[in-house]
Design a protein around this motif. Structure first.
Motif, PDB file in Angstrom:
ATOM      1  N   GLY A  19       0.679  -9.159 -14.337  1.00  0.00           N
ATOM      2  CA  GLY A  19       1.161  -9.650 -13.586  1.00  0.00           C
ATOM      3  C   GLY A  19       0.590  -9.234 -11.479  1.00  0.00           C
ATOM      4  N   TYR A  20       0.747  -7.796 -11.869  1.00  0.00           N
ATOM      5  CA  TYR A  20       0.653  -6.728 -11.444  1.00  0.00           C
ATOM      6  C   TYR A  20      -1.148  -6.965 -11.138  1.00  0.00           C
ATOM      7  N   ARG A  21      -2.044  -6.431  -9.970  1.00  0.00           N
ATOM      8  CA  ARG A  21      -2.663  -5.674  -9.863  1.00  0.00           C
ATOM      9  C   ARG A  21      -3.117  -4.692  -8.782  1.00  0.00           C
ATOM     10  N   GLN A  22      -3.936  -3.795  -8.787  1.00  0.00           N
ATOM     11  CA  GLN A  22      -3.866  -2.331  -8.269  1.00  0.00           C
ATOM     12  C   GLN A  22      -5.300  -1.788  -7.826  1.00  0.00           C
ATOM     13  N   THR A  23      -5.322  -1.230  -6.972  1.00  0.00           N
ATOM     14  CA  THR A  23      -6.826  -0.162  -6.318  1.00  0.00           C
ATOM     15  C   THR A  23      -6.559   0.280  -5.936  1.00  0.00           C
ATOM     16  N   ALA A  24      -7.231   1.888  -6.448  1.00  0.00           N
ATOM     17  CA  ALA A  24      -7.021   2.499  -5.640  1.00  0.00           C
ATOM     18  C   ALA A  24      -8.009   3.069  -5.216  1.00  0.00           C
TER      19      ALA A  24
ATOM     20  N   VAL B 268       0.926  -1.242   0.085  1.00  0.00           N
ATOM     21  CA  VAL B 268      -0.052   0.382  -0.273  1.00  0.00           C
ATOM     22  C   VAL B 268       0.273   1.576   0.107  1.00  0.00           C
ATOM     23  N   VAL B 269       0.804   2.038  -1.029  1.00  0.00           N
ATOM     24  CA  VAL B 269       1.625   3.544  -1.146  1.00  0.00           C
ATOM     25  C   VAL B 269       0.202   4.444  -1.041  1.00  0.00           C
ATOM     26  N   SER B 270       0.865   5.761  -1.342  1.00  0.00           N
ATOM     27  CA  SER B 270       0.087   6.661  -0.794  1.00  0.00           C
ATOM     28  C   SER B 270       0.768   8.425  -2.018  1.00  0.00           C
ATOM     29  N   LEU B 271      -0.479   8.665  -2.394  1.00  0.00           N
ATOM     30  CA  LEU B 271       0.542  10.369  -3.630  1.00  0.00           C
ATOM     31  C   LEU B 271      -0.711  11.058  -2.858  1.00  0.00           C
ATOM     32  N   ASP B 272       0.403  12.130  -3.297  1.00  0.00           N
ATOM     33  CA  ASP B 272      -0.493  12.999  -2.192  1.00  0.00           C
ATOM     34  C   ASP B 272      -0.662  14.412  -3.474  1.00  0.00           C
TER      35      ASP B 272
ATOM     36  N   PRO C 294      -0.762  -0.746  11.054  1.00  0.00           N
ATOM     37  CA  PRO C 294      -0.354  -0.459  12.483  1.00  0.00           C
ATOM     38  C   PRO C 294      -0.751   1.006  12.251  1.00  0.00           C
ATOM     39  N   GLN C 295      -0.755   2.131  11.720  1.00  0.00           N
ATOM     40  CA  GLN C 295      -0.504   3.643  12.485  1.00  0.00           C
ATOM     41  C   GLN C 295      -2.359   4.040  11.443  1.00  0.00           C
ATOM     42  N   GLY C 296      -2.431   5.151  11.858  1.00  0.00           N
ATOM     43  CA  GLY C 296      -3.381   5.951  11.506  1.00  0.00           C
ATOM     44  C   GLY C 296      -2.035   7.612  10.814  1.00  0.00           C
ATOM     45  N   TYR C 297      -3.093   7.830  10.401  1.00  0.00           N
ATOM     46  CA  TYR C 297      -2.093   9.298   9.695  1.00  0.00           C
ATOM     47  C   TYR C 297      -2.938  10.824   9.898  1.00  0.00           C
ATOM     48  N   GLU C 298      -2.594  11.352  10.200  1.00  0.00           N
ATOM     49  CA  GLU C 298      -3.130  13.156   9.801  1.00  0.00           C
ATOM     50  C   GLU C 298      -2.740  13.798   9.275  1.00  0.00           C
ATOM     51  N   LEU C 299      -3.591  14.041   8.010  1.00  0.00           N
ATOM     52  CA  LEU C 299      -3.744  14.983   6.952  1.00  0.00           C
ATOM     53  C   LEU C 299      -3.268  16.126   6.835  1.00  0.00           C
ATOM     54  N   ASP C 300      -1.606  15.551   6.753  1.00  0.00           N
ATOM     55  CA  ASP C 300      -0.806  17.565   5.412  1.00  0.00           C
ATOM     56  C   ASP C 300      -1.879  18.131   5.394  1.00  0.00           C
ATOM     57  N   ASP C 301      -0.964  19.260   4.772  1.00  0.00           N
ATOM     58  CA  ASP C 301      -1.657  20.802   4.234  1.00  0.00           C
ATOM     59  C   ASP C 301      -1.196  20.231   2.350  1.00  0.00           C
ATOM     60  N   ALA C 302      -0.820  19.221   1.943  1.00  0.00           N
ATOM     61  CA  ALA C 302      -1.252  18.254   0.691  1.00  0.00           C
ATOM     62  C   ALA C 302      -2.665  19.331  -0.314  1.00  0.00           C
ATOM     63  N   PRO C 303      -1.808  20.011  -1.283  1.00  0.00           N
ATOM     64  CA  PRO C 303      -3.477  20.110  -1.551  1.00  0.00           C
ATOM     65  C   PRO C 303      -4.354  19.428  -2.415  1.00  0.00           C
ATOM     66  N   ALA C 304      -5.157  19.143  -2.551  1.00  0.00           N
ATOM     67  CA  ALA C 304      -6.373  18.738  -4.688  1.00  0.00           C
ATOM     68  C   ALA C 304      -6.662  17.001  -3.705  1.00  0.00           C
ATOM     69  N   TYR C 305      -5.662  16.242  -3.435  1.00  0.00           N
ATOM     70  CA  TYR C 305      -5.998  14.743  -3.008  1.00  0.00           C
ATOM     71  C   TYR C 305      -4.899  14.601  -2.007  1.00  0.00           C
ATOM     72  N   GLU C 306      -5.952  13.199  -1.450  1.00  0.00           N
ATOM     73  CA  GLU C 306      -4.377  12.058  -0.929  1.00  0.00           C
ATOM     74  C   GLU C 306      -5.239  10.304  -1.669  1.00  0.00           C
ATOM     75  N   ARG C 307      -4.126   9.876  -2.059  1.00  0.00           N
ATOM     76  CA  ARG C 307      -4.508   8.402  -2.978  1.00  0.00           C
ATOM     77  C   ARG C 307      -3.743   6.927  -2.856  1.00  0.00           C
ATOM     78  N   PHE C 308      -4.851   6.611  -2.229  1.00  0.00           N
ATOM     79  CA  PHE C 308      -4.123   5.303  -1.661  1.00  0.00           C
ATOM     80  C   PHE C 308      -4.192   4.216  -2.843  1.00  0.00           C
ATOM     81  N   PHE C 309      -2.670   3.206  -3.147  1.00  0.00           N
ATOM     82  CA  PHE C 309      -2.765   2.148  -3.805  1.00  0.00           C
ATOM     83  C   PHE C 309      -2.291   1.010  -2.879  1.00  0.00           C
ATOM     84  N   LEU C 310      -3.509   0.262  -3.810  1.00  0.00           N
ATOM     85  CA  LEU C 310      -2.738  -1.353  -2.865  1.00  0.00           C
ATOM     86  C   LEU C 310      -2.716  -1.962  -4.202  1.00  0.00           C
ATOM     87  N   VAL C 311      -1.422  -3.265  -4.379  1.00  0.00           N
ATOM     88  CA  VAL C 311      -1.218  -3.692  -5.744  1.00  0.00           C
ATOM     89  C   VAL C 311      -1.156  -4.961  -5.126  1.00  0.00           C
ATOM     90  N   THR C 312      -1.342  -6.205  -5.780  1.00  0.00           N
ATOM     91  CA  THR C 312      -1.206  -7.193  -5.140  1.00  0.00           C
ATOM     92  C   THR C 312      -0.749  -7.674  -6.657  1.00  0.00           C
TER      93      THR C 312
END
Length: 173
Positions: free
Chosen positions: A160-165, A76-80, A107-125
């Protein structure tokens, strides 16, 4: 960056009913069930499950969960909106990418910072049973970060890689 502050936080997710043979339903993988992300926002002592496209703001605390489905390993990665990439699974970006069964709360929750427009999370399997290449996923996320369509485009990964966002739309307070 996906978070200004990492917080320890656990979301209470009710377990599904147990099967009649004593095996919990979430201990069984269903062939072909797609993996998916779940994102929760903490408000006081409660956690609300969000839908993709939900509005989020700087200071919101979010928790990411992974429902593995038929996948055994995932990253799991995120892109802001600032183009920062953060690895959420595996913790610290190193180690096994095993997901387990049922819903895995990262294991951790995250406090969102001031990055504009979006936070996008990806799960790659992957289609295989082994670890997912974390470096390859991070590289694809960094390549996407530099593009105008980073808010909507998929990661460019080999077959061979699958992703969901999962997208959180950011609004200013």
């Amino acid at each position: 960056m996906a978070a200004a502050v990492a917080l320890m936080w656990v979301v209470a997710v009710p377990h599904p009913p147990t099967a009649t043979d004593g095996v919990r339903a979430d201990d069984v993988r269903t062939k072909g069930l797609p993996p998916r992300l779940r994102v929760y926002r903490q408000r006081g002592t409660t956690a609300d499950r969000l839908a993709t496209g939900a509005v989020a703001r700087q200071g919101d605390v979010v928790q990411v969960g992974v429902v593995a489905g038929s996948a055994t390993h995932g990253v799991v990665v995120s892109l802001d909106g600032r183009g920062e990439v953060t690895v959420h699974q595996p913790p610290g970006g190193h180690g096994s990418t095993a997901l387990g069964s049922g819903e895995l709360q990262l294991p951790q929750g995250y406090e969102l910072d001031d990055a504009p427009a979006y936070e996008r999370f990806f799960l790659v399997t992957t289609d295989g049973a082994g670890d997912v290449d974390v470096g390859r996923v991070v590289g694809a996320a960094k390549a996407l970060a530099g593009r105008d369509d980073a808010r909507t485009a998929p990661l460019e990964l080999p077959s061979g890689y699958r992703q969901t966002a999962f997208l959180l739309r950011k609004e200013q307070r």
